[in-house]
Each structure stands twice: as C-alpha cells, then as structure tokens.
Motif scaffolding. Structure first.
Motif: not given
Length: 103
Positions: A19, A25, A27, A34, A39, A42, A67, A94-95, A98-99, A103
């Motif tokens: 990062k 990122i 996906d 998607y 995100i 992404s 992801c 992806w969830l 993001a955490k 993000l």
C-alpha cells in the motif's frame, strides 16, 4: 512469532508495504460480482483473463494486491502474476482487504 509467521512473514506488514508503494488493487471476481460491490479505485480483470492481460498489467509498473470473494481466485491470480515477473500478493477477500487497508 509463530512458525508460519517466521516462514512466510506477516501478511499485514506485506500488505501495508505494498500500500505504501502505491500498489494497484486488482479484483479478479466475475463482472457481476465486481459490479455488486468493490474496493473504490480497484481495477477489475476476471481471473480467467489474467494470462491475456500480463503485458497490460506490467505497464502499470507497480506492485499488485489481488482480491476476490474469499481469497482462492486471488491466490491463483497472484501466482500467475508472480510467475510472469510482476510483484504480487494475495490480499484475500475484498471486504476483508478493504478493512485491513482502511479503505
């Protein structure tokens, strides 16, 4: 540090390193997945299209965090990218990614 941490390093540290180096990122879920949520910022390339997009991905000239929904497809994508000389890490679902990246 546990045995796996010693052998494979801390994934969160690697994610933060990527990062900090402005990683892309990527996906690799289906278009429908998607489109249902992703995100922000992404890029989207479904897993089955990754081999045909290697040249384009190399042009990004940045590390890549892959992801998907659970981490299985993104693991395959990261392996394909790595085999083709692209610095890549599997970010997992992806969830959760993001955490982890705030993000």
């Amino acid at each position: 540090m546990g045995l796996f941490g010693f052998l494979f390093g801390n994934k969160n540290e690697k994610l933060n390193d990527f990062k900090n180096r402005n990683a892309i990122i990527l996906d690799v879920r289906s278009k429908a997945e998607y489109d249902s949520g992703a995100i922000p910022g992404s890029k989207h390339i479904p897993l089955q299209s990754i081999p045909t997009k290697i040249t384009d991905i190399k042009k990004w000239n940045k590390p890549v965090i892959t992801c998907c929904a659970s981490g299985m497809r993104s693991g395959s994508a990261a392996a394909i990218l790595s085999k083709n000389g692209i610095e890549a890490i599997n970010g997992g679902g992806w969830l959760n990614l993001a955490k982890k990246l705030d993000l």
